[in-house]
Design an enzyme around this catalytic site. Sequence first.
Site, PDB file in Angstrom:
ATOM      1  N   ASP A 187     -12.255   8.802  69.917  1.00 50.65           N
ATOM      2  CA  ASP A 187     -13.284   7.687  68.891  1.00 50.65           C
ATOM      3  C   ASP A 187     -14.250   6.768  69.673  1.00 50.65           C
ATOM      4  O   ASP A 187     -16.094   6.224  69.908  1.00 50.65           O
ATOM      5  CB  ASP A 187     -13.034   6.638  68.162  1.00 50.65           C
ATOM      6  CG  ASP A 187     -12.107   7.319  66.866  1.00 50.65           C
ATOM      7  OD1 ASP A 187     -12.174   8.689  67.109  1.00 50.65           O
ATOM      8  OD2 ASP A 187     -11.937   6.623  66.205  1.00 50.65           O
ATOM      9  N   LYS A 207       0.063  12.918  61.041  1.00 50.67           N
ATOM     10  CA  LYS A 207       0.784  12.188  60.443  1.00 50.67           C
ATOM     11  C   LYS A 207      -0.126  10.836  60.667  1.00 50.67           C
ATOM     12  O   LYS A 207       0.341  10.491  61.468  1.00 50.67           O
ATOM     13  CB  LYS A 207       2.094  12.428  61.084  1.00 50.67           C
ATOM     14  CG  LYS A 207       3.091  11.223  60.467  1.00 50.67           C
ATOM     15  CD  LYS A 207       4.820  11.469  60.901  1.00 50.67           C
ATOM     16  CE  LYS A 207       5.897   9.944  60.533  1.00 50.67           C
ATOM     17  NZ  LYS A 207       5.012   9.211  61.258  1.00 50.67           N
ATOM     18  N   SER A 232       1.947  11.609  65.135  1.00 52.32           N
ATOM     19  CA  SER A 232       2.107   9.669  64.842  1.00 52.32           C
ATOM     20  C   SER A 232       1.090   8.772  66.384  1.00 52.32           C
ATOM     21  O   SER A 232       0.318   9.099  65.892  1.00 52.32           O
ATOM     22  CB  SER A 232       3.278   9.627  64.767  1.00 52.32           C
ATOM     23  OG  SER A 232       3.449   8.069  64.280  1.00 52.32           O
TER      24      SER A 232
END
Length: 552
Positions: free
Chosen positions: A305, A319, A294
């Site tokens: 990224d 998740k 999460s």
Amino acid sequence: MRTSLRKMGWVFALAAAPVIFFSFNGPDDRYFDIARNLDIFATLYKEVNALYVDEVNPNTLMRSGIDAMLASLDPYTNYIPEDDIEDFRTQSSGEYGGIGAVTGRINGKVKVIMLMDGYSAQKNGLKIGDEVIAINGVSIENLSRDETNELMKGQSNKDVEMTVRRYNTPTPIKLTFKREKVKIENVPYFGMVTADIGMVKLTEFTDQAGRSVKNAVQALKEKGAKKIILDLRGNPGGLLLEAVNTTNVFIPKGMDVVSTKGKIEDNNQTYKTLDNPVDTEIPLAVLINSGSASASEIVAGTLQDYDRAVIVGEKSFGKGLVQVSRPLSYNSQLKVTTAKYYTPSGRCIQALDYSHRRPDGSVGKIPDSLKTEFTTKNGRKVFDGGGIDPDISVEGEDISAIAYVLQTKGILFDYATRYYYDNPEIPAADQFSLSDKEYEAFKSWLKTQDYSYRTQVEKNLEDMIENASDEKYYDLIKDQLNELEEVIEQSKEKDLDLYKSQIKTLLEEEIAGRYYLERGSIESTFDADPDLQAAVRVLSNTEELGTILNKK
């Protein structure tokens, strides 16, 4: 992403006359279905309570129905009754009224397994290893761990009397503590791993997690840290905004961190960094494993990224769902999944597809064929649908059968208690190591303990014997099977030496915790932590780090 379709009536113009056809599945029909099913459920509930052959607890029956209904959606949509609200708030805020002691049941006995530094339990004489007998005069022999913790928790500034049995002390000891507001630290450790590499361990994203990481990084830089390791292993997540704040420590103000998308327009939001960062250039490694979920994956995925950090360890949990809490009647609450989240590259890392269950109700992982490729800022390939893939994968060592049983039966725990009382002091945790002589002493003590265990080879042999008997081969091969049993038994006698390194690491971690609490447990494992060592290696090699972050 699941697409929500609104069914509309079709209008057909025919040559003879205009005829309008309507679908009867619009919003009004949906509301009718909801009302009809609620009426059926209420009627059924009353009839079962009135007519069932045995007495039925209406609260238990209703709770079972609610839990089963929500479980058909996903594991994160939960009903929280009034009795559990305080625990739910503790999970969100990390605060509760207590004495700062963690207990656990070991071989049927409730023992103190950790103390929180600076709180009443530690300051007023409680020790790790103490067996708790009674709290406020109430015997806890038959109480569960939760019931025991409830006796210790409560209103601040109230006294708690605890009766404990201590190693090498013939009679029970009574200790008195004053409850206070206990804050569970989301950063239980930060410190220098090498002369120029600092580490921050973040265990959960409760309130102020981002500020805690910020303060830790600033403190490490003042100590000379030129590179940082952020440890998110085993971190199950928490507050989404704290994931944004944590990421903000390392990337500039105004950058996208995470987007959420759900069927309600208000749930479609993009969260950006709001503050000035601590350092956007310092080399950074993030440790993850299968227990990182999460909010942990938001942080790791965003930093990956933007090619801001190298990710080290194992694939994360996967998740990609967001929950919010909603108040219900009678002071209860609903925690419900409202959206999926997406990292800046556009990927959702949710690994299990709850919207398409198998006929038996089970849930499958998203197949590789349906995963989509995305790219990082520097053009590196990353994928959705299965957690965060590390840039440097580290194979974890499987725990041996003997180490597992020594750990789970509390044998290492009990020996650490014995060692603590026999040795007034030890070196600093990161310098502490059991000598060969001390390990031999541990082996000798083990002869007085029951630590019988079965290896996987033994289990396989038992299956082989059973299959041989079923297929009438046993008499033909029984001599060979008996010889194999003897060889396995002789090999097990050598396991304490074969797995010495693994057992020593676990024992040293347990012992260091007695002297230096959680900080000591963490620092004692530095040399034996493959993820940490891999991060240190790549951060120490500027060329390798640059190659990884710029590789297309």
